[in-house]
Write a protein that holds these residues in place. Structure first.
Motif, PDB file in Angstrom:
ATOM      1  N   ASN A 161     -13.932 -18.607 -42.884  1.00 53.99           N
ATOM      2  CA  ASN A 161     -14.270 -17.206 -43.146  1.00 53.99           C
ATOM      3  C   ASN A 161     -13.042 -16.308 -43.042  1.00 53.99           C
ATOM      4  O   ASN A 161     -12.810 -15.433 -43.895  1.00 53.99           O
ATOM      5  N   SER A 162     -12.262 -16.522 -41.993  1.00 59.05           N
ATOM      6  CA  SER A 162     -11.107 -15.656 -41.768  1.00 59.05           C
ATOM      7  C   SER A 162     -10.060 -15.827 -42.863  1.00 59.05           C
ATOM      8  O   SER A 162      -9.478 -14.845 -43.336  1.00 59.05           O
ATOM      9  N   ILE A 163      -9.829 -17.051 -43.284  1.00 57.34           N
ATOM     10  CA  ILE A 163      -8.828 -17.297 -44.329  1.00 57.34           C
ATOM     11  C   ILE A 163      -9.281 -16.715 -45.664  1.00 57.34           C
ATOM     12  O   ILE A 163      -8.524 -16.017 -46.345  1.00 57.34           O
ATOM     13  N   ILE A 164     -10.532 -16.982 -46.043  1.00 53.21           N
ATOM     14  CA  ILE A 164     -11.034 -16.484 -47.324  1.00 53.21           C
ATOM     15  C   ILE A 164     -10.984 -14.956 -47.368  1.00 53.21           C
ATOM     16  O   ILE A 164     -10.434 -14.359 -48.309  1.00 53.21           O
ATOM     17  N   GLU A 165     -11.538 -14.327 -46.350  1.00 51.08           N
ATOM     18  CA  GLU A 165     -11.664 -12.876 -46.387  1.00 51.08           C
ATOM     19  C   GLU A 165     -10.315 -12.171 -46.295  1.00 51.08           C
ATOM     20  O   GLU A 165     -10.031 -11.239 -47.060  1.00 51.08           O
ATOM     21  N   GLU A 166      -9.488 -12.614 -45.377  1.00 53.41           N
ATOM     22  CA  GLU A 166      -8.231 -11.879 -45.181  1.00 53.41           C
ATOM     23  C   GLU A 166      -7.229 -12.154 -46.298  1.00 53.41           C
ATOM     24  O   GLU A 166      -6.492 -11.255 -46.700  1.00 53.41           O
ATOM     25  N   VAL A 167      -7.192 -13.376 -46.800  1.00 53.48           N
ATOM     26  CA  VAL A 167      -6.247 -13.672 -47.878  1.00 53.48           C
ATOM     27  C   VAL A 167      -6.679 -13.015 -49.178  1.00 53.48           C
ATOM     28  O   VAL A 167      -5.874 -12.380 -49.871  1.00 53.48           O
ATOM     29  N   ILE A 168      -7.966 -13.126 -49.526  1.00 54.22           N
ATOM     30  CA  ILE A 168      -8.423 -12.599 -50.815  1.00 54.22           C
ATOM     31  C   ILE A 168      -8.646 -11.085 -50.762  1.00 54.22           C
ATOM     32  O   ILE A 168      -8.130 -10.334 -51.603  1.00 54.22           O
ATOM     33  N   VAL A 169      -9.408 -10.612 -49.761  1.00 55.58           N
ATOM     34  CA  VAL A 169      -9.799  -9.197 -49.733  1.00 55.58           C
ATOM     35  C   VAL A 169      -8.645  -8.295 -49.329  1.00 55.58           C
ATOM     36  O   VAL A 169      -8.550  -7.157 -49.795  1.00 55.58           O
ATOM     37  N   VAL A 170      -7.768  -8.795 -48.464  1.00 52.36           N
ATOM     38  CA  VAL A 170      -6.641  -7.968 -48.023  1.00 52.36           C
ATOM     39  C   VAL A 170      -5.361  -8.370 -48.764  1.00 52.36           C
ATOM     40  O   VAL A 170      -4.822  -7.593 -49.557  1.00 52.36           O
ATOM     41  N   GLY A 171      -4.874  -9.563 -48.525  1.00 52.04           N
ATOM     42  CA  GLY A 171      -3.586  -9.953 -49.093  1.00 52.04           C
ATOM     43  C   GLY A 171      -3.539  -9.945 -50.603  1.00 52.04           C
ATOM     44  O   GLY A 171      -2.705  -9.258 -51.213  1.00 52.04           O
ATOM     45  N   TYR A 172      -4.436 -10.687 -51.234  1.00 54.83           N
ATOM     46  CA  TYR A 172      -4.419 -10.797 -52.695  1.00 54.83           C
ATOM     47  C   TYR A 172      -4.811  -9.484 -53.368  1.00 54.83           C
ATOM     48  O   TYR A 172      -4.079  -8.941 -54.198  1.00 54.83           O
ATOM     49  N   LEU A 173      -6.003  -8.969 -53.004  1.00 50.62           N
ATOM     50  CA  LEU A 173      -6.526  -7.798 -53.718  1.00 50.62           C
ATOM     51  C   LEU A 173      -5.623  -6.582 -53.544  1.00 50.62           C
ATOM     52  O   LEU A 173      -5.317  -5.877 -54.522  1.00 50.62           O
TER      53      LEU A 173
END
Length: 255
Positions: A161-173
């Motif tokens: 959960n932490s990897i998906i949300e923080e990488v995609i929603v914060v880092g990537y987006l």
């Protein structure tokens, strides 16, 4: 050959929709539909439940296999997002760009723990208020049936959960929206709104709480350009919630 700005912007826009459509954007749509479904059922959200890590099969071996496969395949959109970022013409590696490298482990750990404390306690308060107001479902973070491998799998689920949300929603987006020349407030609010949207299946309270969490995390990334402390903070919050519920639910009368 350098693409014209309009063509590049269109490509990035399409790319964002594809990545989100394969991951948390789709989760947000389903969460909104689930919120409406639960709110319109007899008893509404006050009597609804949201199970976060339910069993996948009645037989232990298949439950384990499905749990592990689900965690592994859920991380594929993260790999896609990182790969797409790696195609940009920049000198930094993707891990350096997003602050996922291991150059500042002490900084990442300490700030991650601090952020977890800052977010965790108000989050519990919002959940309690939401339950009292009848706008939040009862959240069940762990499955009813526990095996010897349940705790390790719950920890893996928290990391997922932490990897998906923080990488995609914060880092990537946020990186992609910055490339599209969005304003900083618009970027942070959009990231936070996405985070809040896919938690709405738990009720209005968790949606608001995660939106606020998204504002804090988005501002953090804007100022530091490091995702790793956010991954640490999110993982700590989920591990405490998942494993703590499993170990203490009977004692606290939660089951």
């Amino acid at each position: 050959m350098t693409r014209p700005a309009a063509t590049e912007n269109k490509r990035l826009g399409v790319e964002i929709w594809i990545v989100l459509g394969l991951s948390l954007g789709a989760s947000g749509v389903y969460a909104v539909v689930n919120l409406i479904r639960k709110a319109t059922e007899p008893g509404g959200l006050a009597e609804a439940t949201a199970t976060l890590n339910s069993s996948r099969d009645t037989r232990e071996i298949f439950d384990f296999v499905f749990q592990v496969l689900g965690i592994g395949f859920a991380l594929v959109p993260v790999a896609l997002a990182l790969y797409l970022l790696s195609l940009d013409s920049v000198q930094e590696t993707v891990s350096e760009r997003l602050g996922l490298d291991r150059h500042r482990p002490r900084f990442d750990l300490l700030w991650g723990l601090g952020l977890a404390a800052v977010i965790g306690l108000p989050g519990l308060g919002l959940y309690g208020i939401g339950r009292l107001l009848g706008i939040t479902a009862e959240i069940i973070p762990a499955p009813d049936v526990a095996y010897w491998w349940t705790i390790p799998v719950l920890i893996l689920a928290a990391l997922q959960n932490s990897i998906i949300e923080e990488v995609i929603v914060v880092g990537y987006l946020m990186t992609r929206l910055q490339q599209l020349r969005w304003s900083v407030p618009a970027i942070i609010i959009t990231s936070a709104a996405l985070r809040g949207s896919y938690h709405l299946y738990q009720g209005v309270g968790p949606g608001i709480g995660n939106f606020v969490m998204g504002l804090v995390f988005g501002y953090w990334f804007h100022r530091t350009r490091r995702v790793m402390p956010l991954v640490v903070a999110h993982a700590v919050l989920d591990i405490v919630a998942f494993v703590g519920y499993l170990l203490l639910a009977d004692t606290l009368g939660l089951t």
